[in-house]
Write an enzyme that holds these catalytic residues in place. Structure first.
Site, PDB file in Angstrom:
ATOM      1  N   GLY A   1      10.248   7.182  -6.450  1.00 47.90           N
ATOM      2  CA  GLY A   1       9.858   8.556  -6.120  1.00 47.90           C
ATOM      3  C   GLY A   1       9.182   8.671  -4.757  1.00 47.90           C
ATOM      4  O   GLY A   1       8.981   7.679  -4.067  1.00 47.90           O
TER       5      GLY A   1
ATOM      6  N   ASP B   1      -9.992   6.001  -0.916  1.00 50.86           N
ATOM      7  CA  ASP B   1      -8.984   6.731  -1.683  1.00 50.86           C
ATOM      8  C   ASP B   1      -9.657   7.296  -2.929  1.00 50.86           C
ATOM      9  O   ASP B   1     -10.892   7.303  -3.023  1.00 50.86           O
ATOM     10  CB  ASP B   1      -7.809   5.809  -2.048  1.00 50.86           C
ATOM     11  CG  ASP B   1      -8.214   4.756  -3.073  1.00 50.86           C
ATOM     12  OD1 ASP B   1      -9.436   4.560  -3.286  1.00 50.86           O
ATOM     13  OD2 ASP B   1      -7.318   4.134  -3.677  1.00 50.86           O
TER      14      ASP B   1
ATOM     15  N   TYR C   1      -6.320   6.017   4.936  1.00 55.69           N
ATOM     16  CA  TYR C   1      -6.537   5.022   3.883  1.00 55.69           C
ATOM     17  C   TYR C   1      -5.682   3.761   4.131  1.00 55.69           C
ATOM     18  O   TYR C   1      -6.183   2.636   4.110  1.00 55.69           O
ATOM     19  CB  TYR C   1      -6.221   5.616   2.497  1.00 55.69           C
ATOM     20  CG  TYR C   1      -6.081   4.528   1.474  1.00 55.69           C
ATOM     21  CD1 TYR C   1      -7.229   3.945   0.936  1.00 55.69           C
ATOM     22  CD2 TYR C   1      -4.841   4.026   1.098  1.00 55.69           C
ATOM     23  CE1 TYR C   1      -7.126   2.887   0.034  1.00 55.69           C
ATOM     24  CE2 TYR C   1      -4.727   2.977   0.217  1.00 55.69           C
ATOM     25  CZ  TYR C   1      -5.873   2.417  -0.310  1.00 55.69           C
ATOM     26  OH  TYR C   1      -5.770   1.373  -1.183  1.00 55.69           O
TER      27      TYR C   1
ATOM     28  N   GLU D   1       0.821  -1.211   0.000  1.00 53.26           N
ATOM     29  CA  GLU D   1       0.000   0.000   0.000  1.00 53.26           C
ATOM     30  C   GLU D   1       0.857   1.263   0.000  1.00 53.26           C
ATOM     31  O   GLU D   1       0.519   2.253  -0.636  1.00 53.26           O
ATOM     32  CB  GLU D   1      -0.956   0.010   1.201  1.00 53.26           C
ATOM     33  CG  GLU D   1      -2.104  -0.979   1.077  1.00 53.26           C
ATOM     34  CD  GLU D   1      -3.018  -0.705  -0.123  1.00 53.26           C
ATOM     35  OE1 GLU D   1      -3.007   0.415  -0.653  1.00 53.26           O
ATOM     36  OE2 GLU D   1      -3.717  -1.642  -0.542  1.00 53.26           O
TER      37      GLU D   1
ATOM     38  N   GLN E   1       0.790   6.872  -5.198  1.00 52.52           N
ATOM     39  CA  GLN E   1       1.436   7.667  -6.263  1.00 52.52           C
ATOM     40  C   GLN E   1       2.151   6.836  -7.322  1.00 52.52           C
ATOM     41  O   GLN E   1       2.839   7.389  -8.159  1.00 52.52           O
ATOM     42  CB  GLN E   1       2.501   8.646  -5.703  1.00 52.52           C
ATOM     43  CG  GLN E   1       2.184   9.277  -4.397  1.00 52.52           C
ATOM     44  CD  GLN E   1       1.347  10.505  -4.542  1.00 52.52           C
ATOM     45  OE1 GLN E   1       1.051  10.916  -5.651  1.00 52.52           O
ATOM     46  NE2 GLN E   1       0.912  11.074  -3.443  1.00 52.52           N
TER      47      GLN E   1
ATOM     48  N   CYS F   1     -14.569   1.320 -13.324  1.00 50.40           N
ATOM     49  CA  CYS F   1     -15.026   2.710 -13.134  1.00 50.40           C
ATOM     50  C   CYS F   1     -13.801   3.611 -13.274  1.00 50.40           C
ATOM     51  O   CYS F   1     -13.292   4.171 -12.307  1.00 50.40           O
ATOM     52  CB  CYS F   1     -15.687   2.851 -11.756  1.00 50.40           C
ATOM     53  SG  CYS F   1     -16.694   4.336 -11.646  1.00 50.40           S
TER      54      CYS F   1
ATOM     55  N   CYS G   1     -20.127  -3.363 -15.381  1.00 48.60           N
ATOM     56  CA  CYS G   1     -20.030  -3.002 -13.963  1.00 48.60           C
ATOM     57  C   CYS G   1     -21.107  -3.715 -13.138  1.00 48.60           C
ATOM     58  O   CYS G   1     -22.280  -3.711 -13.504  1.00 48.60           O
ATOM     59  CB  CYS G   1     -20.182  -1.494 -13.805  1.00 48.60           C
ATOM     60  SG  CYS G   1     -20.117  -0.970 -12.088  1.00 48.60           S
TER      61      CYS G   1
HETATM   62 FE1  SF4 Z   1     -18.842   3.547 -12.453  1.00 50.10          FE
HETATM   63 FE2  SF4 Z   1     -20.238   1.326 -12.560  1.00 50.10          FE
HETATM   64 FE3  SF4 Z   1     -21.487   3.648 -12.243  1.00 50.10          FE
HETATM   65 FE4  SF4 Z   1     -20.404   3.064 -14.566  1.00 50.10          FE
HETATM   66  S1  SF4 Z   1     -22.069   1.975 -13.615  1.00 50.10           S
HETATM   67  S2  SF4 Z   1     -20.210   4.979 -13.475  1.00 50.10           S
HETATM   68  S3  SF4 Z   1     -18.589   1.901 -13.960  1.00 50.10           S
HETATM   69  S4  SF4 Z   1     -20.068   2.682 -10.821  1.00 50.10           S
END
Ligand code: SF4
Length: 351
Positions: free
Chosen positions: A83, A140, A122, A39, A44, A194, A205
Protein backbone atom coordinates in the site's frame (compact mmCIF):
# COMPACT_ATOMS: atom_id res chain seq x y z
CA UNK A 1 14.16 18.53 34.77
CA UNK A 2 17.63 18.33 36.30
CA UNK A 3 20.58 17.28 34.14
CA UNK A 4 21.15 14.40 36.52
CA UNK A 5 17.63 13.15 35.95
CA UNK A 6 17.99 13.48 32.17
CA UNK A 7 21.20 11.44 32.35
CA UNK A 8 19.52 8.80 34.53
CA UNK A 9 16.68 8.48 32.00
CA UNK A 10 19.17 8.14 29.14
CA UNK A 11 21.08 5.39 30.93
CA UNK A 12 17.97 3.50 32.03
CA UNK A 13 16.63 3.52 28.48
CA UNK A 14 19.88 2.32 26.87
CA UNK A 15 20.27 -0.43 29.49
CA UNK A 16 16.71 -1.56 28.84
CA UNK A 17 17.39 -1.53 25.07
CA UNK A 18 20.45 -3.69 25.42
CA UNK A 19 18.39 -6.39 27.11
CA UNK A 20 15.12 -6.01 25.22
CA UNK A 21 15.88 -4.85 21.68
CA UNK A 22 13.86 -6.46 18.94
CA UNK A 23 15.75 -8.60 16.45
CA UNK A 24 14.84 -7.14 13.07
CA UNK A 25 16.31 -7.94 9.65
CA UNK A 26 17.37 -4.33 8.99
CA UNK A 27 19.22 -4.20 12.28
CA UNK A 28 21.55 -7.03 11.23
CA UNK A 29 23.48 -4.77 8.87
CA UNK A 30 22.28 -1.17 9.32
CA UNK A 31 23.79 0.43 6.22
CA UNK A 32 22.23 3.75 5.19
CA UNK A 33 20.35 2.05 2.33
CA UNK A 34 18.99 -0.69 4.63
CA UNK A 35 17.83 1.81 7.25
CA UNK A 36 16.27 3.99 4.57
CA UNK A 37 14.41 1.12 2.87
CA UNK A 38 13.12 -0.29 6.17
CA UNK A 39 11.96 3.10 7.43
CA UNK A 40 10.07 3.82 4.22
CA UNK A 41 8.40 0.39 4.33
CA UNK A 42 7.54 0.81 8.02
CA UNK A 43 5.61 4.02 7.42
CA UNK A 44 1.96 2.94 7.70
CA UNK A 45 2.84 -0.78 7.78
CA UNK A 46 3.35 -3.21 10.67
CA UNK A 47 6.81 -4.62 11.39
CA UNK A 48 5.70 -8.23 10.88
CA UNK A 49 4.25 -7.46 7.45
CA UNK A 50 7.37 -5.56 6.37
CA UNK A 51 9.95 -8.30 7.07
CA UNK A 52 9.24 -10.46 4.01
CA UNK A 53 8.85 -7.46 1.70
CA UNK A 54 12.15 -6.05 2.93
CA UNK A 55 14.03 -9.28 2.16
CA UNK A 56 12.47 -9.67 -1.28
CA UNK A 57 13.14 -6.06 -2.22
CA UNK A 58 16.78 -6.26 -1.17
CA UNK A 59 17.24 -9.54 -3.05
CA UNK A 60 16.03 -7.78 -6.23
CA UNK A 61 17.78 -4.44 -5.59
CA UNK A 62 20.77 -5.03 -3.30
CA UNK A 63 21.98 -1.44 -3.55
CA UNK A 64 20.82 2.04 -4.46
CA UNK A 65 22.26 1.94 -7.98
CA UNK A 66 20.34 -1.24 -8.85
CA UNK A 67 17.13 0.31 -7.48
CA UNK A 68 17.73 3.42 -9.60
CA UNK A 69 17.86 1.19 -12.69
CA UNK A 70 14.58 -0.65 -11.93
CA UNK A 71 11.52 -0.28 -14.15
CA UNK A 72 8.19 0.99 -12.79
CA UNK A 73 6.58 -2.44 -13.17
CA UNK A 74 9.48 -4.12 -11.33
CA UNK A 75 9.42 -1.94 -8.25
CA UNK A 76 5.63 -1.67 -8.09
CA UNK A 77 5.35 -5.45 -8.25
CA UNK A 78 7.71 -5.83 -5.28
CA UNK A 79 5.64 -3.32 -3.33
CA UNK A 80 2.32 -4.92 -4.22
CA UNK A 81 0.16 -5.34 -1.10
CA UNK A 82 2.19 -2.92 1.05
CA UNK A 83 0.00 0.00 0.00
CA UNK A 84 0.82 3.71 -0.05
CA UNK A 85 2.60 3.30 -3.38
CA UNK A 86 3.81 6.87 -3.46
CA UNK A 87 6.46 5.63 -1.03
CA UNK A 88 8.10 3.34 -3.57
CA UNK A 89 7.81 5.88 -6.37
CA UNK A 90 9.68 8.42 -4.24
CA UNK A 91 12.18 5.77 -3.16
CA UNK A 92 12.95 5.06 -6.82
CA UNK A 93 13.15 8.76 -7.70
CA UNK A 94 15.48 9.42 -4.76
CA UNK A 95 17.65 6.43 -5.72
CA UNK A 96 18.13 8.06 -9.13
CA UNK A 97 19.20 11.34 -7.53
CA UNK A 98 21.54 9.60 -5.07
CA UNK A 99 23.13 7.64 -7.91
CA UNK A 100 23.66 10.73 -10.03
CA UNK A 101 24.58 13.23 -7.37
CA UNK A 102 26.28 11.14 -4.69
CA UNK A 103 27.64 8.14 -6.63
CA UNK A 104 25.01 5.77 -5.19
CA UNK A 105 25.68 6.51 -1.50
CA UNK A 106 23.29 8.40 0.75
CA UNK A 107 24.80 11.66 2.05
CA UNK A 108 25.87 11.74 5.72
CA UNK A 109 23.94 14.93 6.38
CA UNK A 110 20.50 15.39 7.93
CA UNK A 111 19.72 18.39 5.70
CA UNK A 112 20.77 16.63 2.47
CA UNK A 113 18.82 13.49 3.39
CA UNK A 114 15.78 15.62 4.18
CA UNK A 115 15.96 17.19 0.71
CA UNK A 116 15.48 13.83 -1.08
CA UNK A 117 12.01 12.83 -2.36
CA UNK A 118 9.95 10.91 0.22
CA UNK A 119 12.40 11.55 3.08
CA UNK A 120 10.67 13.62 5.75
CA UNK A 121 12.01 14.85 9.07
CA UNK A 122 11.44 11.54 10.84
CA UNK A 123 13.05 9.33 8.17
CA UNK A 124 16.01 11.68 7.72
CA UNK A 125 16.56 11.62 11.49
CA UNK A 126 16.33 7.82 11.63
CA UNK A 127 18.88 7.37 8.81
CA UNK A 128 21.16 10.13 10.14
CA UNK A 129 21.22 8.76 13.69
CA UNK A 130 21.25 4.99 13.04
CA UNK A 131 23.49 4.84 9.97
CA UNK A 132 25.69 7.92 10.47
CA UNK A 133 25.66 8.53 14.25
CA UNK A 134 24.27 12.07 13.87
CA UNK A 135 22.36 13.14 17.02
CA UNK A 136 18.89 13.92 15.68
CA UNK A 137 15.72 12.72 17.45
CA UNK A 138 13.42 10.72 15.13
CA UNK A 139 10.06 11.98 16.33
CA UNK A 140 7.13 9.88 15.15
CA UNK A 141 3.87 8.78 16.76
CA UNK A 142 5.72 6.46 19.16
CA UNK A 143 8.00 9.16 20.50
CA UNK A 144 5.19 11.69 20.71
CA UNK A 145 3.11 9.28 22.77
CA UNK A 146 5.97 8.48 25.15
CA UNK A 147 6.79 12.19 25.49
CA UNK A 148 3.15 13.14 26.15
CA UNK A 149 2.82 10.48 28.84
CA UNK A 150 6.12 11.13 30.58
CA UNK A 151 5.52 14.87 31.01
CA UNK A 152 1.66 14.91 30.95
CA UNK A 153 1.68 17.08 27.79
CA UNK A 154 -1.63 18.96 27.70
CA UNK A 155 -1.76 19.72 23.99
CA UNK A 156 -2.89 17.55 21.06
CA UNK A 157 0.17 15.66 19.77
CA UNK A 158 -0.62 16.33 16.11
CA UNK A 159 0.24 20.04 16.35
CA UNK A 160 3.60 21.29 15.10
CA UNK A 161 4.18 22.92 18.51
CA UNK A 162 3.93 19.48 20.14
CA UNK A 163 6.34 18.04 17.57
CA UNK A 164 8.88 20.78 18.26
CA UNK A 165 8.50 20.46 22.03
CA UNK A 166 9.05 16.69 21.80
CA UNK A 167 12.11 17.10 19.56
CA UNK A 168 13.72 19.54 22.00
CA UNK A 169 12.88 17.32 24.96
CA UNK A 170 14.39 14.20 23.37
CA UNK A 171 17.42 16.12 22.10
CA UNK A 172 18.21 17.12 25.69
CA UNK A 173 18.27 13.44 26.65
CA UNK A 174 19.98 12.01 23.56
CA UNK A 175 23.57 10.76 24.04
CA UNK A 176 26.09 12.15 21.52
CA UNK A 177 27.83 8.80 21.23
CA UNK A 178 24.79 6.56 20.67
CA UNK A 179 21.98 8.56 19.02
CA UNK A 180 20.95 5.62 16.83
CA UNK A 181 20.54 3.29 19.81
CA UNK A 182 18.61 5.98 21.66
CA UNK A 183 16.14 6.45 18.77
CA UNK A 184 15.78 2.71 18.26
CA UNK A 185 15.27 2.18 21.99
CA UNK A 186 12.42 4.68 21.88
CA UNK A 187 10.93 3.00 18.82
CA UNK A 188 10.99 -0.32 20.70
CA UNK A 189 9.66 1.23 23.90
CA UNK A 190 6.74 2.73 21.98
CA UNK A 191 6.05 -0.53 20.14
CA UNK A 192 6.33 -2.99 23.04
CA UNK A 193 5.86 -1.13 26.35
CA UNK A 194 4.32 2.32 26.05
CA UNK A 195 1.63 0.87 23.79
CA UNK A 196 -0.61 2.94 21.54
CA UNK A 197 -3.87 1.12 22.12
CA UNK A 198 -4.88 -0.09 25.53
CA UNK A 199 -2.95 0.13 28.74
CA UNK A 200 0.79 0.88 28.65
CA UNK A 201 2.95 -1.74 30.41
CA UNK A 202 4.30 0.70 32.98
CA UNK A 203 5.49 -1.93 35.44
CA UNK A 204 8.21 -3.07 32.99
CA UNK A 205 9.07 0.42 31.72
CA UNK A 206 12.58 1.80 32.29
CA UNK A 207 11.09 5.29 32.70
CA UNK A 208 8.41 4.52 35.25
CA UNK A 209 10.12 6.43 38.08
CA UNK A 210 10.32 9.63 35.96
CA UNK A 211 6.96 9.30 34.24
CA UNK A 212 4.49 11.85 35.55
CA UNK A 213 1.36 10.28 34.11
CA UNK A 214 2.29 6.89 35.59
CA UNK A 215 3.03 8.40 38.99
CA UNK A 216 -0.35 10.11 38.91
CA UNK A 217 -2.16 6.99 37.67
CA UNK A 218 -3.39 8.74 34.50
CA UNK A 219 -1.14 7.27 31.77
CA UNK A 220 -4.10 6.27 29.61
CA UNK A 221 -5.34 9.86 29.49
CA UNK A 222 -2.38 10.69 27.19
CA UNK A 223 -1.63 11.50 24.44
CA UNK A 224 -4.35 14.08 23.84
CA UNK A 225 -5.55 14.08 20.25
CA UNK A 226 -7.13 16.57 17.87
CA UNK A 227 -10.54 15.62 16.55
CA UNK A 228 -10.30 13.71 13.29
CA UNK A 229 -12.25 14.65 10.18
CA UNK A 230 -14.42 11.72 9.05
CA UNK A 231 -13.14 10.04 5.85
CA UNK A 232 -15.03 10.65 2.62
CA UNK A 233 -17.04 7.59 1.58
CA UNK A 234 -17.14 6.63 -2.11
CA UNK A 235 -19.44 4.09 -3.72
CA UNK A 236 -17.81 2.13 -6.57
CA UNK A 237 -18.75 -0.74 -8.84
CA UNK A 238 -15.91 -3.10 -9.79
CA UNK A 239 -15.94 -5.39 -12.82
CA UNK A 240 -14.17 -8.72 -13.12
CA UNK A 241 -14.33 -8.82 -16.90
CA UNK A 242 -13.29 -12.25 -18.13
CA UNK A 243 -12.93 -13.54 -21.66
CA UNK A 244 -12.00 -17.20 -21.71
CA UNK A 245 -8.81 -17.45 -19.69
CA UNK A 246 -8.09 -13.72 -19.86
CA UNK A 247 -9.09 -10.91 -17.54
CA UNK A 248 -9.28 -7.22 -18.40
CA UNK A 249 -7.18 -4.73 -16.42
CA UNK A 250 -6.75 -1.00 -16.56
CA UNK A 251 -3.82 1.18 -15.53
CA UNK A 252 -4.64 4.02 -13.13
CA UNK A 253 -3.52 7.56 -13.98
CA UNK A 254 0.09 8.48 -13.14
CA UNK A 255 -1.09 11.01 -10.56
CA UNK A 256 -3.34 10.70 -7.51
CA UNK A 257 -4.58 7.72 -5.52
CA UNK A 258 -2.80 4.42 -6.42
CA UNK A 259 -1.00 6.19 -9.25
CA UNK A 260 0.16 3.92 -12.06
CA UNK A 261 -1.14 0.71 -10.47
CA UNK A 262 -3.17 -1.91 -12.33
CA UNK A 263 -6.81 -2.36 -11.34
CA UNK A 264 -9.99 -4.12 -12.28
CA UNK A 265 -12.08 -1.66 -14.29
CA UNK A 266 -14.48 0.18 -11.98
CA UNK A 267 -16.71 3.18 -11.90
CA UNK A 268 -18.41 5.53 -9.46
CA UNK A 269 -21.70 4.56 -7.82
CA UNK A 270 -23.39 1.26 -7.06
CA UNK A 271 -24.81 0.06 -10.38
CA UNK A 272 -27.69 -2.39 -10.70
CA UNK A 273 -27.11 -5.39 -13.06
CA UNK A 274 -29.01 -3.58 -15.83
CA UNK A 275 -27.00 -0.38 -15.28
CA UNK A 276 -23.79 -2.40 -15.27
CA UNK A 277 -24.67 -3.95 -18.64
CA UNK A 278 -25.54 -0.54 -20.07
CA UNK A 279 -22.27 0.91 -18.78
CA UNK A 280 -20.25 -1.87 -20.40
CA UNK A 281 -22.22 -1.54 -23.65
CA UNK A 282 -21.07 2.09 -23.79
CA UNK A 283 -17.51 0.78 -23.54
CA UNK A 284 -18.16 -1.29 -26.68
CA UNK A 285 -18.67 -4.59 -24.84
CA UNK A 286 -21.26 -7.20 -25.51
CA UNK A 287 -21.49 -9.20 -22.30
CA UNK A 288 -23.32 -12.06 -20.60
CA UNK A 289 -25.49 -11.66 -17.50
CA UNK A 290 -23.55 -9.91 -14.70
CA UNK A 291 -23.01 -12.18 -11.70
CA UNK A 292 -23.19 -10.16 -8.46
CA UNK A 293 -20.17 -10.65 -6.15
CA UNK A 294 -19.98 -9.88 -2.43
CA UNK A 295 -19.48 -6.24 -1.49
CA UNK A 296 -16.15 -5.11 -0.01
CA UNK A 297 -14.77 -2.08 1.79
CA UNK A 298 -11.27 -0.62 1.60
CA UNK A 299 -10.06 2.22 3.79
CA UNK A 300 -7.45 4.68 2.48
CA UNK A 301 -5.97 7.56 4.47
CA UNK A 302 -8.54 10.10 3.32
CA UNK A 303 -11.40 8.06 1.91
CA UNK A 304 -13.22 4.76 2.06
CA UNK A 305 -14.28 2.76 -0.99
CA UNK A 306 -17.56 0.90 -0.53
CA UNK A 307 -17.53 -1.54 -3.43
CA UNK A 308 -20.09 -3.70 -5.13
CA UNK A 309 -18.89 -5.92 -7.97
CA UNK A 310 -19.89 -8.10 -10.88
CA UNK A 311 -18.20 -10.94 -12.66
CA UNK A 312 -19.02 -10.53 -16.35
CA UNK A 313 -18.08 -12.67 -19.34
CA UNK A 314 -17.17 -10.50 -22.32
CA UNK A 315 -18.41 -11.95 -25.60
CA UNK A 316 -17.26 -9.23 -27.98
CA UNK A 317 -15.30 -6.07 -27.48
CA UNK A 318 -15.22 -3.30 -29.99
CA UNK A 319 -13.10 -0.20 -29.47
CA UNK A 320 -15.38 2.85 -29.52
CA UNK A 321 -14.59 6.54 -29.08
CA UNK A 322 -15.69 6.37 -25.42
CA UNK A 323 -14.06 3.05 -24.54
CA UNK A 324 -11.28 2.87 -22.01
CA UNK A 325 -7.72 1.66 -22.47
CA UNK A 326 -7.79 -1.91 -21.16
CA UNK A 327 -5.31 -4.73 -21.38
CA UNK A 328 -6.28 -8.35 -21.56
CA UNK A 329 -4.05 -10.40 -19.25
CA UNK A 330 -3.82 -14.17 -18.96
CA UNK A 331 -4.74 -15.15 -15.39
CA UNK A 332 -1.42 -16.94 -14.94
CA UNK A 333 0.37 -13.63 -15.69
CA UNK A 334 -1.47 -11.66 -13.02
CA UNK A 335 0.71 -12.91 -10.20
CA UNK A 336 4.02 -12.30 -11.94
CA UNK A 337 3.52 -9.17 -13.99
CA UNK A 338 0.80 -6.86 -12.69
CA UNK A 339 0.91 -4.90 -9.44
CA UNK A 340 -2.70 -4.77 -8.23
CA UNK A 341 -3.32 -2.81 -5.02
CA UNK A 342 -4.77 -4.55 -1.98
CA UNK A 343 -7.92 -2.41 -2.30
CA UNK A 344 -8.98 -5.11 -4.80
CA UNK A 345 -7.77 -8.10 -2.76
CA UNK A 346 -11.31 -9.35 -2.06
CA UNK A 347 -12.02 -9.59 -5.81
CA UNK A 348 -8.64 -10.84 -6.83
CA UNK A 349 -9.18 -13.78 -4.48
CA UNK A 350 -12.29 -14.71 -6.46
CA UNK A 351 -10.42 -15.22 -9.74
FE1 SF4 B 1 4.69 4.91 29.03
FE2 SF4 B 1 6.58 4.08 30.65
FE3 SF4 B 1 5.16 6.24 31.28
FE4 SF4 B 1 4.04 3.86 31.40
S1 SF4 B 1 5.73 4.55 32.64
S2 SF4 B 1 3.17 5.68 30.48
S3 SF4 B 1 5.02 2.79 29.70
S4 SF4 B 1 6.55 6.00 29.55
Amino acid sequence: MENGQARAMQEALLRWYEENRRELPWREDPTPYHVWLSEIMLQQTRVEAVKAYYRRFLAAFPDIVSLAGASEDEYLKLWEGLGYYRRVRNLHKAAGIVTERYGGRLPASYAELRALPGIGAYTAAAIASIAFGIPQPAVDGNLLRVFARVICHEEAIETSASGKAAETWFRERMPDDAPGDFNQALMDLGATVCLPNGAPRCTVCPWQTSCLSYRNGIAERYPLRAEKKPRKREARTVFLLTQGDAIYLRRRPQKGLLAGMWEFPNTEGHLSPAEAKAFLAKQGMEVGEPEALPSAVHTFTHCVWEMTAYRVEVKERERTAGSEELVSAARAELEASYAIPSAFAAYRALL
